[in-house]
Every structure is written in C-alpha cells, then in structure tokens.
Scaffold this active site. Structure first.
Site, PDB file in Angstrom:
ATOM      1  N   LYS A  13       0.829  -1.203   0.000  1.00  0.00           N
ATOM      2  CA  LYS A  13       0.000   0.000   0.000  1.00  0.00           C
ATOM      3  C   LYS A  13       0.868   1.261   0.000  1.00  0.00           C
ATOM      4  CE  LYS A  13      -2.249  -0.925   3.848  1.00  0.00           C
ATOM      5  NZ  LYS A  13      -1.813  -2.275   4.246  1.00  0.00           N
ATOM      6  N   ARG A  88      -9.235   0.476   9.032  1.00  0.00           N
ATOM      7  CA  ARG A  88      -8.825  -0.917   9.173  1.00  0.00           C
ATOM      8  C   ARG A  88      -9.868  -1.737   9.921  1.00  0.00           C
ATOM      9  NH1 ARG A  88      -2.997   0.162   9.000  1.00  0.00           N
ATOM     10  NH2 ARG A  88      -1.837  -1.738   8.581  1.00  0.00           N
ATOM     11  N   ARG A 123      11.833  -6.379   4.338  1.00  0.00           N
ATOM     12  CA  ARG A 123      11.511  -4.961   4.368  1.00  0.00           C
ATOM     13  C   ARG A 123      12.431  -4.202   5.323  1.00  0.00           C
ATOM     14  NH1 ARG A 123       5.492  -2.557   4.889  1.00  0.00           N
ATOM     15  NH2 ARG A 123       5.433  -3.443   6.981  1.00  0.00           N
ATOM     16  N   ARG A 156      11.615  -2.913  11.043  1.00  0.00           N
ATOM     17  CA  ARG A 156      10.609  -2.567  12.053  1.00  0.00           C
ATOM     18  C   ARG A 156      10.413  -3.741  12.999  1.00  0.00           C
ATOM     19  NH1 ARG A 156       5.653  -0.375   8.578  1.00  0.00           N
ATOM     20  NH2 ARG A 156       4.589  -1.792   9.992  1.00  0.00           N
ATOM     21  N   ARG A 167      -0.262 -10.044  12.654  1.00  0.00           N
ATOM     22  CA  ARG A 167      -0.869  -8.952  11.894  1.00  0.00           C
ATOM     23  C   ARG A 167      -1.744  -9.492  10.776  1.00  0.00           C
ATOM     24  NH1 ARG A 167       4.293  -5.845  10.320  1.00  0.00           N
ATOM     25  NH2 ARG A 167       2.962  -4.293   9.334  1.00  0.00           N
TER      26      ARG A 167
HETATM   27  P1  ADP Z   1       1.406  -2.216   7.489  1.00  0.00           P
HETATM   28  O1  ADP Z   1       2.762  -2.427   7.034  1.00  0.00           O
HETATM   29  O2  ADP Z   1       0.839  -3.316   8.317  1.00  0.00           O
HETATM   30  O3  ADP Z   1       0.468  -1.715   6.459  1.00  0.00           O
HETATM   31  P2  ADP Z   1       1.219   0.251   8.997  1.00  0.00           P
HETATM   32  O4  ADP Z   1       2.497   0.950   8.951  1.00  0.00           O
HETATM   33  O5  ADP Z   1       0.092   0.734   8.197  1.00  0.00           O
HETATM   34  O6  ADP Z   1       1.540  -1.267   8.685  1.00  0.00           O
HETATM   35  O7  ADP Z   1       0.713   0.116  10.524  1.00  0.00           O
HETATM   36  C1  ADP Z   1       1.556  -0.344  11.547  1.00  0.00           C
HETATM   37  C2  ADP Z   1       0.767  -0.568  12.814  1.00  0.00           C
HETATM   38  O8  ADP Z   1       0.131   0.651  13.221  1.00  0.00           O
HETATM   39  C3  ADP Z   1      -0.373  -1.572  12.701  1.00  0.00           C
HETATM   40  O9  ADP Z   1       0.077  -2.891  12.847  1.00  0.00           O
HETATM   41  C4  ADP Z   1      -1.282  -1.112  13.841  1.00  0.00           C
HETATM   42  O10 ADP Z   1      -0.790  -1.535  15.099  1.00  0.00           O
HETATM   43  C5  ADP Z   1      -1.159   0.396  13.771  1.00  0.00           C
HETATM   44  N1  ADP Z   1      -2.196   1.009  12.896  1.00  0.00           N
HETATM   45  C6  ADP Z   1      -1.994   1.704  11.749  1.00  0.00           C
HETATM   46  N2  ADP Z   1      -3.165   2.095  11.212  1.00  0.00           N
HETATM   47  C7  ADP Z   1      -4.141   1.626  12.026  1.00  0.00           C
HETATM   48  C8  ADP Z   1      -5.566   1.669  12.001  1.00  0.00           C
HETATM   49  N3  ADP Z   1      -6.248   2.293  11.018  1.00  0.00           N
HETATM   50  N4  ADP Z   1      -6.230   1.065  13.030  1.00  0.00           N
HETATM   51  C9  ADP Z   1      -5.583   0.450  14.015  1.00  0.00           C
HETATM   52  N5  ADP Z   1      -4.260   0.355  14.098  1.00  0.00           N
HETATM   53  C10 ADP Z   1      -3.518   0.936  13.115  1.00  0.00           C
END
Ligand code: ADP
Ligand code: ZN
Length: 210
Positions: A13, A88, A123, A156, A167
């Site tokens: 994404k 989400r 990553r 990360r 996740r």
């Molecule tokens: P990914 O690589 O999973 O797309 P992100 O960088 O978008 O990861 O998000 C990392 C973490 O931040 C998620 O695993 C969650 O803990 C938190 N997070 C991000 N966006 C949301 C959301 N909309 N609702 C709940 N938690 C979120």
C-alpha cells in the site's frame, strides 16, 4: 480524488501510495507513519499506541478516528487524499462515513499470505524519514542507507516473522470485512498485486482512470 488503499500488511500500500502522490499531487496519509512518529516523539498518543503496535495488534479505534479527523482538516487535503492504513475496522469506516467524507474509490491490493510473509522479512525502513525499502525488490543505492535522507535503514519491530503472522490474523478478522462494506457502496476495486512493483502500479493507475 479521495482514495482508500486497502490490503494486508505488506501488500505494498505504502509503495503504491507514493506513486499516486507523484502522479496526482494529492497527499498520502499513512496512519502507520503518523503513529510511529508519535511513538518516536514520546507523545501521550504514542505511548498508548506503542504496546499494541509492537504486539502486531490494531491500535484502538478512537485513537485512529481522532488522528484522521484532525488530519483531514488540514489544507493540503482540500483537493483529495489517499488513505494508507485507514480504515482498518468497520467502526473506523463507519466513522469516516459519519464525518461526511465522500470517498471516490477503494483500491484493494490483493497479495497471498505466503508472499507477504516472504516480503516482510526483507523490508527495511529509514530510521529518520520512514521511507521504505526491500533488500531484494527495492534496494537503496547504498546498502543500509536511505536514498532520500541518508538515514540508517532498520527492520521494524513488527516486521519480525512472528508478529507478521499476528498482523495477518488481525487483517483477516478485522480489516477484510471492509471489502464487503465498500463493495456494497459500489466503491471497491480489486487490484491483484504483482511480483514487480511497476506492474502493480500500472494496474493501480488503470483502475484510477477507469
Ligand atoms: P502495514 O505495514 O501493516 O500496512 P502500517 O504501517 O500501516 O503497517 O501500521 C503499523 C501498525 O500501526 C499496525 O500494525 C497497527 O498496530 C497500527 N495502525 C496503523 N493504522 C491503524 C488503524 N487504522 N487502526 C488500528 N491500528 C492501526
Ligand atoms: Zn530517510
């Protein structure tokens, strides 16, 4: 243009959001980046979010809804935006509807779990500016160093294999139902994630022009 990018963690994404930013000149709003910045700055919100994030769990809805409400009020969102990582959960999607935000399209980037698990282990992210790289698919010019700012690239905590599995479970339980939600609103467009980033981008752009 107001867009939502849906997809499992690691479906790409963020990478596709960058491409859309460059082509359409609208800001990408990554809730993951906003949360990580808050953790780094040690704000109250960051302190609350950190334990959830490290455990591979979703941060509570009310925190995320607050973040988005504030962020969408900013001037750069006037001509549109890309939401990367929000909503989400169904309550988050409902909150966006209740705010009266009219989304044009929801792009769902589909990638199989096995491919995701493989990708995530490679990553790397910049410790300074949060740009994202991959040791095979998106190499920086110099190993371990960010092209954009010279910062050190790190893995990360939540990209550790065990956490990635958690996740993915969260994704299937909490986020995947959003496909139905937006399908019913006639906004869902599915894009099959490809091996090559550029091939996915071509499909994304085609979907946006459609
Ligand atoms: P990914 O690589 O999973 O797309 P992100 O960088 O978008 O990861 O998000 C990392 C973490 O931040 C998620 O695993 C969650 O803990 C938190 N997070 C991000 N966006 C949301 C959301 N909309 N609702 C709940 N938690 C979120
Ligand atoms: Zn950087």
């Amino acid at each position: 243009m107001k867009l939502i990018l849906l997809g499992a963690p690691g479906a790409g994404k963020g990478t596709q959001a960058e491409k859309i930013v460059n082509k359409y000149n609208i800001p990408a709003i990554s809730t993951g980046n906003i949360l990580r910045a808050a953790v780094k700055d040690g704000t109250e919100m960051g302190l609350k979010a950190k334990s959830y994030m490290d455990a591979g769990q979703l941060v509570p809805d009310e925190i995320l809804i607050g973040i988005i409400k504030d962020r969408l009020k900013e001037k750069d969102c006037e001509n549109g935006f890309i939401l990367d990582g929000f909503p989400r959960t169904i309550p988050q999607a409902q909150a966006l509807e209740d705010m009266g935000v009219s989304i044009d399209k929801v792009l769902d980037i589909e990638v199989a779990d096995e491919a995701i698990t493989k990708r995530m282990s490679g990553r790397r992210v910049c410790s300074k500016c949060a740009n994202s790289y991959h040791i095979e698919y998106k190499k920086p010019a110099k190993d371990g160093i960010c092209d954009a700012c010279g910062g050190e690239l790190i893995q990360r905590k939540d990209d550790a294999p065990e956490t990635v599995q958690k996740r993915l479970v969260e994704y299937h339980q909490m986020t995947e139902p959003l496909k139905d939600f937006y399908e019913k609103l006639g906004k869902l467009v599915i894009v099959e994630g490809q091996e090559e980033v550029a091939d996915t981008t071509a499909l994304v752009f085609a979907a946006l022009e459609d």
